[in-house]
Design an enzyme around this catalytic site. Structure first.
Site, PDB file in Angstrom:
ATOM      1  N   CYS A  44       0.733  -1.242  -0.171  1.00 23.82           N
ATOM      2  CA  CYS A  44       0.083  -0.120   0.139  1.00 23.82           C
ATOM      3  C   CYS A  44       0.708   1.316   0.160  1.00 23.82           C
ATOM      4  O   CYS A  44       0.104   2.334   0.005  1.00 23.82           O
ATOM      5  CB  CYS A  44      -1.072  -0.022   1.227  1.00 23.82           C
ATOM      6  SG  CYS A  44      -2.336  -1.118   1.242  1.00 23.82           S
ATOM      7  N   ASP A  45       2.125   1.357   0.283  1.00 25.53           N
ATOM      8  CA  ASP A  45       2.963   2.346   0.125  1.00 25.53           C
ATOM      9  C   ASP A  45       4.322   2.345  -0.355  1.00 25.53           C
ATOM     10  O   ASP A  45       5.384   2.807   0.304  1.00 25.53           O
ATOM     11  CB  ASP A  45       3.122   3.160   1.638  1.00 25.53           C
ATOM     12  CG  ASP A  45       3.544   4.500   1.531  1.00 25.53           C
ATOM     13  OD1 ASP A  45       3.308   5.165   0.282  1.00 25.53           O
ATOM     14  OD2 ASP A  45       3.967   5.033   2.428  1.00 25.53           O
ATOM     15  N   LEU A  46       4.369   1.481  -1.556  1.00 24.94           N
ATOM     16  CA  LEU A  46       5.932   1.281  -2.037  1.00 24.94           C
ATOM     17  C   LEU A  46       6.203   2.214  -2.646  1.00 24.94           C
ATOM     18  O   LEU A  46       5.586   2.874  -3.694  1.00 24.94           O
ATOM     19  CB  LEU A  46       5.572  -0.062  -3.130  1.00 24.94           C
ATOM     20  CG  LEU A  46       6.796  -0.480  -3.715  1.00 24.94           C
ATOM     21  CD1 LEU A  46       7.611  -1.352  -2.436  1.00 24.94           C
ATOM     22  CD2 LEU A  46       6.294  -1.706  -4.784  1.00 24.94           C
ATOM     23  N   ASN A  50      10.892   3.794   0.693  1.00 26.78           N
ATOM     24  CA  ASN A  50      10.549   2.769   1.655  1.00 26.78           C
ATOM     25  C   ASN A  50      11.295   1.322   1.106  1.00 26.78           C
ATOM     26  O   ASN A  50      11.122   0.316   1.399  1.00 26.78           O
ATOM     27  CB  ASN A  50       9.147   2.461   1.694  1.00 26.78           C
ATOM     28  CG  ASN A  50       8.410   3.363   2.402  1.00 26.78           C
ATOM     29  OD1 ASN A  50       8.956   4.107   3.394  1.00 26.78           O
ATOM     30  ND2 ASN A  50       7.284   3.510   2.240  1.00 26.78           N
TER      31      ASN A  50
END
Length: 697
Positions: A44-46, A50
């Protein structure tokens, strides 16, 4: 987990990555995403912030702080960077968010695939693909714009992987991170370690790892050796388009993938001087497991196009790659996406991109005859493709079904020429040999449809082939048939049906047997695995007096398909003509056995043969054929030929008259049929020739 290293975003702030680093990190990231998805975890937050690059050069995906599990349930563990802890419930980073998520849909594995594509794009260019001064402007760009162009030096395998991720419709986007890993691995240089072993793979033994490394090194060496040659070895002069894989997640869409394959073959066939293998041969490899070099050797081509189709609603995405057949080396790959109404432009764009990469030029004359890539009615196109799917099966029932689809397409778009061509082909085959519609009923419908198709599109090879076939077997107008077949071949040199029809015309036109041999060999060159073309080659050779070559050709056909009964029957006839009666009778028995004949009938046949040889068997066979005749024209022709072979002159002409009266297409073979050789001096024979407008003999 505390991970030591530098965020990937920091590396990208300095400069884009080189090819080797993009592949190495990209494969490792894709592997991590695939591992998460296998466990139903959506990141959900690639994003680059990160991903941590460790001191030993490994990329690790972190910050699963806003991850979801499918189906929803509490995660057992999370890995987070310290920076992400204050806002663990954030919904993601706007620049990396997928269009469907911005439109309000919940994230799933496909939205992670989009983010992976943004990340790969960023690694290759140093920037994200969509920008905007405000959040609203950025959202609008992601929802409605194409990505900014990548730098020129980005290799095609990397471009293909990025394009497969950044398809706006999630249904036609690449569905699995493992596929992206595979695409990237095709660009991996020799000796490049592309992925850290994951927990699922640590049990592999060292020897397996060594074998894999050696295999990658060997393939990569071939790949780069060919690339250093400039044109990847010898020039590409021939190729085959393998059946495109249906990735729509719906088996009902197989017809659409097959239709896209046909369309791509048709487009490429118009590129001079490229030789493109025809549909029938390549469809034998649908779902096959042979290696590409094996397929290349069987089809005798320099290169192979393979790919996939995803269709969702009115959007179509096609991913294709061009591969050198002999070495399995990738030459080029790309992904295209269009609205269904622009599908003709999609075909054209793919074909011309392939032409560019095989270093083949489209001549001015040939470019002039290419049909315009105008929009089509999406529903009409879909109905047409469905119709062709059923037409290719060539049974009475599927031909009737094809007619229904073609007719529905024309109700939506009365100017759609290919649908008229499909109607012509379907009515033709129903009246010729694959159905039970009388020729006097079927052929006028076929002619009207072919004429309409040519009025709407005078460059439609399929319609010229239909017109030539009708002129040949129904109108008995040989010059008109020849003109049509020649035009069809000029327009589409990979349409094997045109070669097949033209060879039949020449083979039955007195004195042109050697021309027929040349034409059918051209047909075999572009459709080497087609049973009808191989069978026609045997017939043409036999009618040209090349009996031994014809026998060898029929044997090759039966090696491909032992149950192809018409070739086995023709082989039996040639054996009989050479006096090889035992071999002939054995082939006849096998034909009947494969056709469902019971042991009692086969026993009676054997008894007749042992009692009086082939003459006694043929008499019994003729008697049965007459008793079972139900009025069908092809059977009348067959009975007449049987009677002629046995020397029953009046009976032969009586049945021949029935076939002529029905305007049976099989009358085409009369001028050169060996069964009638002894009857050609008979006045009734010359009378029949005059009725069918054949030159007297």
């Amino acid at each position: 987990e505390y991970v030591e290293g530098e965020p990937l975003s920091a590396k990208l702030a300095r400069r884009p990555l080189d090819e080797q680093a993009i592949v190495r990190y990209g494969v490792q990231i894709a592997d991590a995403v695939a591992h998460a998805h296998e466990h139903r975890v959506i990141h959900c937050d690639l994003k680059s912030h990160n991903v941590m690059v460790t001191p030993d050069g490994r990329a690790k995906v972190l910050d699963f702080g806003v991850a979801r599990r499918l189906p929803p349930e509490e995660l057992d563990a999370l890995t987070q960077t310290v920076e992400s802890l204050p806002a663990p419930t954030t919904g993601g980073t706007l620049s990396y968010m997928a269009p469907e998520v911005l439109a309000g849909s919940p994230p799933d594995t496909r939205s992670d695939i989009w983010s992976l594509g943004v990340l790969l794009y960023e690694m290759a260019s140093g920037r994200v693909p969509f920008t905007g001064k405000t959040g609203f402007a950025l959202t609008a760009a992601i929802l409605g714009q194409h990505p900014a162009p990548l730098p020129d030096g980005v290799p095609h395998p990397i471009r293909r992987a990025i394009a497969a991720c950044l398809v706006k419709d999630p249904a036609t986007r690449c569905q699995r991170a493992g596929e992206i890993r595979t695409m990237l691995e095709t660009a991996a240089p020799v000796g490049d370690a592309v992925a850290e072993p994951s927990r699922r793979g640590r049990r592999r033994t060292a020897i397996v790892a060594l074998l894999v490394a050696l295999a990658i090194a060997a393939v990569s060496a071939i790949y780069f050796r060919d690339r250093l040659r400039g044109s990847a070895g010898r020039p590409i002069e021939s190729l085959a388009v393998l059946p495109l894989e249906n990735l729509s997640g719906d088996k009902e869409q197989e017809y659409f993938a097959d239709g896209m394959t046909d369309a791509l073959i048709t487009e490429l066939a118009q590129i001079q001087p490229l030789k493109v293998i025809s549909r029938t041969s390549i469809m034998r490899y649908k779902g096959a497991r042979q290696s590409l070099p094996e397929i290349g050797r069987a089809l005798q081509v320099d290169a192979i196009v393979e790919g996939s189709v995803r269709r969702s609603g009115e959007r179509v995405a096609i991913s294709v790659q061009l591969i050198r057949a002999s070495t399995d080396a990738h030459i080029w790959a790309e992904t295209y996406e269009e609205d269904l109404r622009d599908v003709l432009a999609l075909h054209r764009n793919v074909a011309r991109s392939i032409a560019d990469h095989v270093r083949t030029q489209i001549s001015r004359d040939n470019r002039a005859v290419l049909p315009r890539a105008g929009p089509v009615n999406p529903k009409a196109y879909e109905l047409y493709v469905r119709g062709r799917f059923f037409w290719n099966r060539r049974t009475s029932d599927t031909l009737q079904t094809a007619i229904q689809y073609f007719s529905q397409a024309l109700e939506l778009d009365p100017t759609y020429a290919p649908a008229y061509s499909g109607l012509a082909d379907s009515h033709f085959y129903l009246g010729y040999a694959f159905g039970r519609v009388p020729p006097r009923e079927a052929m006028p419908k076929a002619r009207q449809a072919a004429d309409t198709a040519l009025k709407l599109d005078p460059n439609l090879a399929e319609a010229y082939t239909s017109a030539g076939s009708i002129a040949m077997i129904y109108d008995w107008d040989r010059p008109a048939a020849e003109r049509s077949f020649k035009k069809a071949i000029e327009l589409n040199r990979s349409y094997a049906t045109a070669y097949l029809g033209y060879a039949a015309l020449l083979a039955t036109w007195g004195g042109r047997g050697e021309e027929a041999v040349g034409i059918i060999r051209r047909g075999l060159d572009i459709d080497p695995l087609s049973l009808p073309v191989n069978h026609m080659a045997g017939l043409v050779l036999s009618l040209a007096g090349r009996t031994d070559e014809a026998i060898a050709q029929f044997r090759r056909t039966l090696e491909m398909e032992p149950r192809y009964s018409i070739s086995r029957s023709a082989l039996a006839q040639l054996y009989e003509d050479k006096g090889m009666h035992e071999a002939a009778f054995a082939e006849i028995q096998r034909v009947k056995e494969q056709g469902g004949a019971g042991p009692d009938l086969l026993k009676l046949d054997r008894e007749a043969y042992e009692r009086g040889g082939m003459q006694a068997y043929r008499e019994l066979d003729l008697k049965r054929a007459i008793e079972s005749w139900d009025g069908w024209h092809s059977a009348a022709w067959s009975i007449g030929a049987r009677a002629a072979r046995l020397g029953h002159v009046d009976m032969a002409f009586d049945w021949l008259d029935r076939a002529v009266e029905a305007r049976s297409g099989f009358i085409l073979w009369l001028p050169t049929a060996p069964e009638y050789e002894k009857l050609r001096s008979h006045p009734r024979y010359q009378a029949v020739l005059r009725r069918i407008a054949a030159p007297p003999q």
